[in-house]
Every structure is written in structure tokens, then in C-alpha cells.
Scaffold this motif. Structure first.
Motif, short mmCIF file in Angstrom:
data_model
loop_
_atom_site.label_atom_id
_atom_site.label_comp_id
_atom_site.label_asym_id
_atom_site.label_seq_id
_atom_site.Cartn_x
_atom_site.Cartn_y
_atom_site.Cartn_z
N LEU A 115 0.84 -1.20 0.00
CA LEU A 115 0.00 0.00 0.00
C LEU A 115 0.87 1.25 0.00
CD1 LEU A 115 -2.90 1.01 0.10
CD2 LEU A 115 -2.81 0.86 2.60
N ARG A 118 -0.44 4.83 -0.27
CA ARG A 118 -1.44 5.14 -1.29
C ARG A 118 -2.85 5.06 -0.69
NH1 ARG A 118 -0.03 0.97 -5.97
NH2 ARG A 118 0.15 -0.37 -4.14
N VAL A 119 -3.83 5.49 -1.46
CA VAL A 119 -5.22 5.39 -1.03
C VAL A 119 -5.58 3.92 -0.92
CG1 VAL A 119 -7.60 5.95 -1.60
CG2 VAL A 119 -5.78 7.57 -2.14
N LYS A 120 -6.19 3.55 0.18
CA LYS A 120 -6.52 2.15 0.43
C LYS A 120 -7.72 1.72 -0.39
CE LYS A 120 -8.46 0.85 4.29
NZ LYS A 120 -8.69 0.58 5.72
N ASP A 316 -10.86 10.06 -0.96
CA ASP A 316 -10.02 9.81 -2.13
C ASP A 316 -9.09 10.99 -2.38
OD1 ASP A 316 -10.55 9.44 -5.67
OD2 ASP A 316 -9.05 8.55 -4.36
N ARG A 317 -7.86 10.66 -2.73
CA ARG A 317 -6.88 11.69 -3.06
C ARG A 317 -6.46 11.49 -4.50
NH1 ARG A 317 -3.19 9.74 1.72
NH2 ARG A 317 -3.94 7.85 0.77
N ILE A 319 -4.44 11.75 -8.00
CA ILE A 319 -3.03 11.79 -8.35
C ILE A 319 -2.82 12.90 -9.39
CG2 ILE A 319 -1.13 10.50 -9.35
CD1 ILE A 319 -2.07 9.50 -6.65
N ARG A 451 6.98 12.27 -0.35
CA ARG A 451 7.28 10.93 0.17
C ARG A 451 7.74 10.96 1.62
NH1 ARG A 451 12.72 8.42 -2.39
NH2 ARG A 451 12.20 6.90 -0.79
N GLY A 457 2.27 8.45 -0.39
CA GLY A 457 1.81 7.98 -1.69
C GLY A 457 1.38 9.11 -2.61
N ALA A 458 1.31 10.33 -2.08
CA ALA A 458 0.93 11.47 -2.91
C ALA A 458 2.06 11.85 -3.85
CB ALA A 458 0.56 12.66 -2.01
N SER A 459 1.69 12.41 -5.00
CA SER A 459 2.69 12.84 -5.97
C SER A 459 3.31 14.17 -5.55
CB SER A 459 2.07 13.01 -7.36
OG SER A 459 1.59 11.80 -7.86
#
Length: 635
Positions: A115, A118-120, A316-317, A319, A451, A457-459
């Protein structure tokens, strides 16, 4: 082969773990974006040499170079059919390193989170087969145990642990990577997480990555650990930062050695290092703990609120993808006198001026924030400056909170704008929105990489660097959009830039600052300063510049706060005198000492600079309010 099994060895000994693999390979010149784990096959001698260096430094436990060797992640490199091959090769390389070093060293198979921030998805069950495939290969290769590491979500770690226990009775390490002190990303306290992990079959529980030694120690001081569990800690070498364009970590081996002793006192049985650590860090730990026996941990008494699980709402996030765009080179025009009126530029040219940084809320309750802002404004702050998710940790939108601050309370905001979170479309839209709200004072910064924040997990976007964004913002002042289209009105932004004097090459930093001024910067805000000599150096280096300098001052709050800033935060260094004066202090006594030290520094700073930039530590706005009032005597 070791004659004593790992489980038996842990009963009587402190075990020194190894340090980072990926960040060390990065230092060796292996570029970001490489599949570091494929090097087990393509450049096995390089990986073997890293293992050997850690063993020679004193590590008695090394991890296979298999952190991401599962089908899901390898598919990003077109290597999904090589899961078993790469895992087996990694175990073999580690075994060869031990044989060459002629050392009685244990090997644990490293398995990382899939994971990974990142969004689960609705269900993590599809990960089960990925974990089973990787673990089966590592066990086939002959590891002495399994290390599950860098799991931010307890739910995923429990799933992986369940799979491990169905495959082996060897020791299993269950490592969380908490984005904040004391709590997992999915809302569990570390106390509750350790309890559930132990019940699920983990013999060794602990923490790795995300945090440095200080924050991991704080976490343990606030947590309860099951008596039957061994405790394992692998901190980062402080927070990461960019130095001369390269990713860098600040904590020294000596600092790690000091904190290894503190961690031992907390009952930690396995101590190693994560991102940014090197063989030198492991050697320092090994020397510090040489011949010392394990300490039986005494758990603290916790409040009920510290033992609970809070399930946050997860949304939700999206990308954000990078976009390439050619930037129009237009020479910025200086800010006119009319545009300066009523701004910090107008004020700082006439008299000593204070701007105070006060972080937007992490949650949804804004009342304490606005109360603090009103106190700071009443004390004489010319503006409240609001960070843009500093350290890549999520806070309330500084645009929204700044607009409310201006509309409700008549307090002038100074908004930070990071290059990290918005592509060029979003950046121009954001700036246009600020202009519409009557917010014209901004600070353009690069922004810390995503990071290393609380949503790794976000860009990180970085369509533009700070030079580009300064230039393009001043282009809006000419009535021209980023794309070169003529706008129906000109903006009137006053743009600040950041300056870090704590760099290897100060002259290069000054040249970089000069280029930012050429790009259109109207004022400068420095990192916090803690000694008079640095003040003098900054003055001598910047006295030829035509724009105001706001000197950063952030009062210290405790000995640990001082050590953390000095050893773990990029861009901040404390003098030995400052560290000594905070020695042994905490609580109100420490804060009063921090205020006293800041006042002494301000007495000198005001002789060189009219601009003062006060940074509020840990929301102690009373401290910066007192310092703001103190500066008013110079007006």
C-alpha cells in the motif's frame, strides 16, 4: 550457519541491525527510478559490498535487498515474472557477504508495504498472494527470519503477518512507519498496534522509517509494549532535505550513538537504521552498545485517550500528473510605491517589522488558531505568515484560513506557496484565487517532497522550481498569464523568497539568492538563526542586496527540541552555546530560557536588520507574542 538461532540470541543480547540500502545506493550514484532490487541480479557485487560494509561496521543482523520484490511493485518495472528469482538472488548475495566477512550474522528477509501510503482499496485481500509469493521465496532461500517493514497502516501489517504465520514459525519482525509520533496512518495508537501485532504472532514489534531518533524515542516514551514482545527500532537519519540538488539526511553517527543508549534504556532489543543511515552510523551504534546487556522495559502509565483507536474518515486523493510547459522569460518589473503601501515592504523600510509564522490547524477546529492569531496581531505582528503544508504534512488550506483571517479579523496574512502540490494550471489558478481574495503577500518555496510527509503515496508535482514560480508570479503583475495570454487586469503580488544560510558553500547560496532577486523576489525570509556570528555572516553577505531581509528566529522549548532541530532538521543548526544553555531543561523553565535566548539574539539582529521573522514552535503562540512585544520597543 549460526549455531545459535535468532530467537535464542535475542533472549540475552542487544542485536545491532544494518542501515539503509536504497539511500546508500543513491549516494553511490544509482539514480532515482532504478529498481534497486534488480541489482541483486545485475550488480550483485555492489549489493554484496553494501552488506559487507554493514557487517564490518558491527551489524549482527542484515536485511535482504528485497523491500519491494513483490509482483505488484515489480510490475511497474516489467519484472513481475522474476519475483522468486530476485528474492532468491538477494538471500544468496547476503549469505555470500556473511561468508566473506566470516561473521556470525543473521539474515532477515525484508518485505515492505504494498500500500505504501497510497489510497486504500476497499479490500486488501488481493495483497495476500503477493506476500505469500515473496515470503515463500525468501524462506526457500534460507533466511533466519522475516522483517515486515515500513507499514503505515496497521490493517495491512496484520494481513501480512497473518500470511507469514501460515508459512513459517521463524521469528517475525513487525515494523510500523508512523507518520506522526504515537499513531498509525489508519488511526491506531502505537500501544494498541503493538498489542494487536503481538497477539497476531509477531515476536518482535517496532518502528522504522519516517521518523528520526528523537521522535521514535518520544513514541516509545508514550507507548506500552507487551511484556512478551521484543522491541526493534530502525530510525531515519533525521528528516530529509535537498542540499546542492541532492537528497540529504542530517543526523550524524555520533548523534545516533547517543540515542542508541536512550533507546536501550527504553528496552529496545534490536537497533539499526533506515533512510539516510550509513555503515558509519551502524559502527557508532555498535561501539556505543558494546558489551552492554539488554534492559527490561518499564512501561509508562498512559491516559485512556492514549490507548484508544481513532478511525479517521479517509477520502479519495487524486493523483496529480506532471506537465511539461515552456516558461516565458519576461523580466519582472519592480513593485511600485503604490503597490507597497500598507504592506510589510512599506513598513519594513520605515521601522522594525515583525511577521510571525503560525501553522494552520491539522484538524477542522479553527477556534484555537484564530485565538492565537488575534493574540499575535495584538502584540504587534505586521502579518501572520501561513505555511503551505510544511514538511509535506497535511494541514488546513492556507488560502482558506488566510482569507478568513483577513475577512473576519482584519489581520493581514502572508501565504506560503509551495511548488510541490500543484501543476502549472493549479498554480496560476491558486494565485488568481489569492488575488481575488485580496491576499497579495506570498512566500514562494520549493516544498518538501511528498514521500517524507504523512501521505507518502501522494505525488510531488514540481512543474516549476522556486525561480520559475517567482518569475511567473511577477509576470501576472504585468497582466500576462503563465501561458503568455494577456489578462484583463494586472495582479499586484509582493513575492518573498526563502534563504538558508546553513549550507556548505555560503557564497553559492548568496549567488542563488541574487538569481531569485533577478527573477523578481521582493523580500527574503531566512531559516531560524541561533547565534550572533551567523547574523553577522548573513549581514555581510547580503548588505549589497536591494531588498529587505527578515531574519528567522524560533525560540527553543526544551533540550530535546534543541537536539532535534540541530541533528534532524535540514537547514537548521544551533551553536554549541545554545545547546548547552538548554541542557537538562524542559517544561516552562525551558520555554523561559528559550525566550531569554531569543531576546538576546533579537537585540543583535535589530542592529543589522529591520525585518524579523518569528516562527511559533508547537503552537506556543504566547512565546512569539512576548517576543513580538519585545521588538516593539525598538520602533
Amino acid at each position: 550457519m549460526n549455531s545459535v538461532k535468532l530467537r535464542e540470541y535475542l533472549q540475552k543480547n542487544i542485536v545491532i541491525g544494518d542501515g539503509a540500502m536504497a539511500t546508500l545506493l543513491y549516494q553511490f550514484g544509482v539514480p532515482v527510478g532504478t529498481c534497486y532490487e534488480e541489482l541483486n541480479i545485475t550488480h550483485s557485487a555492489l549489493i554484496r559490498s553494501v552488506h559487507e560494509s554493514y557487517i564490518q561496521a558491527g551489524a549482527k543482523l542484515i536485511e535482504t535487498n528485497t523491500f519491494r520484490v513483490n509482483r505488484d511493485i515489480l510490475s511497474r518495472f516489467g519484472l513481475e515474472q522474476k519475483v522468486e528469482e530476485i528474492n532468491l538472488a538477494a538471500v544468496k548475495v547476503a549469505q555470500e557477504a556473511i561468508a566473506l566477512a566470516k561473521s556470525q550474522t543473521y539474515i532477515v528477509g525484508s518485505i515492505g508495504s504494498i500500500l505504501a501510503g497510497r489510497v486504500k482499496a476497499k479490500s486488501l485481500q488481493p495483497y495476500r498472494s503477493f506476500y505469500e509469493e515473496q515470503a515463500s521465496a525468501l524462506l526457500k532461500g534460507g533466511v533466519d527470519g522475516i522483517m515486515l517493514e515500513t507499514f503505515e497502516d496497521l490493517e495491512e501489517l496484520l494481513l501480512a503477518l497473518e500470511v507469514m504465520r501460515s508459512l513459517t514459525d521463524q521469528p517475525i519482525f513487525a515494523h510500523l512507519a508512523t507518520p506522526q509520533v504515537g499513531r498509525t496512518r489508519d488511526g491506531y495508537t502505537v500501544t494498541k498496534a503493538f498489542e494487536l501485532l503481538t497477539k497476531a504472532g509477531a515476536e518482535i514489534v517496532g518502528l522504522n522509517c519516517r521518523l528520526g531518533p528523537t521522535e521514535m524515542l518520544r513514541t516509545l516514551e508514550q507507548a506500552q509494549v507487551p511484556e512478551e514482545a521484543f522491541l526493534s527500532i530502525f530510525p531515519n537519519a533525521g528528516r530529509s532535505g535537498l542540499v546542492d540538488g541532492m537528497l540529504s539526511f542530517k543526523s550524524t553517527p555520533e548523534y545516533f550513538a547517543e540515542y542508541a543508549l536512550h533507546l536501550r534504556e527504553q528496552g529496545v532489543r534490536v537497533i539499526g537504521g533506515c533512510c539516510g543511515t550509513t555503515p558509519e552510523h551502524i559502527r557508532a551504534i555498535s561501539e556505543a552498545l558494546k558489551a552492554l546487556s539488554p534492559v527490561v522495559r518499564e512501561n509508562p502509565t498512559l491516559k485512556d485517550s492514549e490507548q484508544t483507536h481513532v478511525q479517521p474518515e479517509v477520502k479519495d486523493r487524486g493523483i496529480v500528473h506532471n506537465m511539461a510547459q515552456t516558461l516565458t522569460e519576461i523580466l519582472p518589473k519592480p513593485v511600485s510605491q503604490a503597490a507597497e503601501q500598507g504592506t510589510i515592504l512599506d513598513r519594513v523600510r520605515r521601522k522594525p517589522t515583525v511577521i510571525v509564522e503560525f501553522d494552520p490547524p491539522k484538524g477542522l477546529d479553527t477556534e484555537p488558531f484564530f485565538k492565537g492569531c488575534q493574540t499575535l496581531s495584538a502584540s504587534g505582528a505586521a502579518a501572520i505568515t501561513l505555511a503551505d503544508n510544511s514538511l509535506a504534512n497535511v494541514r488546513m488550506s492556507n488560502l482558506a484560513i488566510g482569507a478568513l483571517l483577513k475577512e473576519r479579523y482584519g489581520i493581514e496574512p502572508l501565504i506560503h506557496v509551495a511548488c510541490r502540490d500543484r501543476n502549472l494550471i493549479g498554480q496560476q489558478s491558486h494565485l488568481m484565487g489569492l488575488h481575488a481574495l485580496g491576499i497579495h503577500q506570498i512566500l514562494v518555496i520549493t516544498g518538501d517532497p511528498s514521500r517524507y510527509g504523512d501521505l507518502p503515496g501522494a505525488s510531488s508535482v514540481f512543474d516549476a522550481n522556486s525561480f520559475d514560480l517567482i518569475r511567473m508570479t511577477k509576470q501576472l503583475n504585468q497582466g500576462i498569464s503563465f501561458s503568455g495570454e494577456v489578462l484583463n487586469q494586472s495582479a499586484r503580488f509582493i513575492v518573498g523568497t526563502a534563504f538558508n544560510p546553513y549550507v556548505r558553500n555560503f557564497d553559492s547560496a548568496i549567488k542563488r539568492l541574487e538569481k531569485k532577486i533577478e527573477a523578481g523576489a521582493d523580500f527574503v525570509m531566512t531559516q531560524p538563526i541561533y547565534d550572533v556570528e551567523t547574523l553577522r555572516v548573513i549581514y555581510e553577505g547580503t548588505k549589497h542586496l536591494s531588498i529587505p531581509i527578515f531574519i528567522g528566529v524560533m525560540p527553543l522549548t526544551s533540550q530535546r527540541n534543541a537536539e532535534f532541530l540541530h541533528n534532524e532538521v535540514p537547514g537548521i543548526s544551533l551553536s554549541e552555546e545554545a545547546l548547552q544553555r538548554m541542557r537538562g531543561l524542559k517544561g516552562e523553565m525551558a520555554r523561559q530560557q528559550g525566550i531569554a535566548m531569543s531576546k538576546e539574539l533579537l537585540d543583535k539582529a535589530i542592529q543589522y536588520f529591520n525585518g524579523i521573522y518569528l516562527i511559533t514552535p508547537f503552537n506556543y503562540y504566547e512565546m512569539t507574542a512576548e517576543l513580538t512585544e519585545y521588538i516593539s520597543k525598538f520602533s
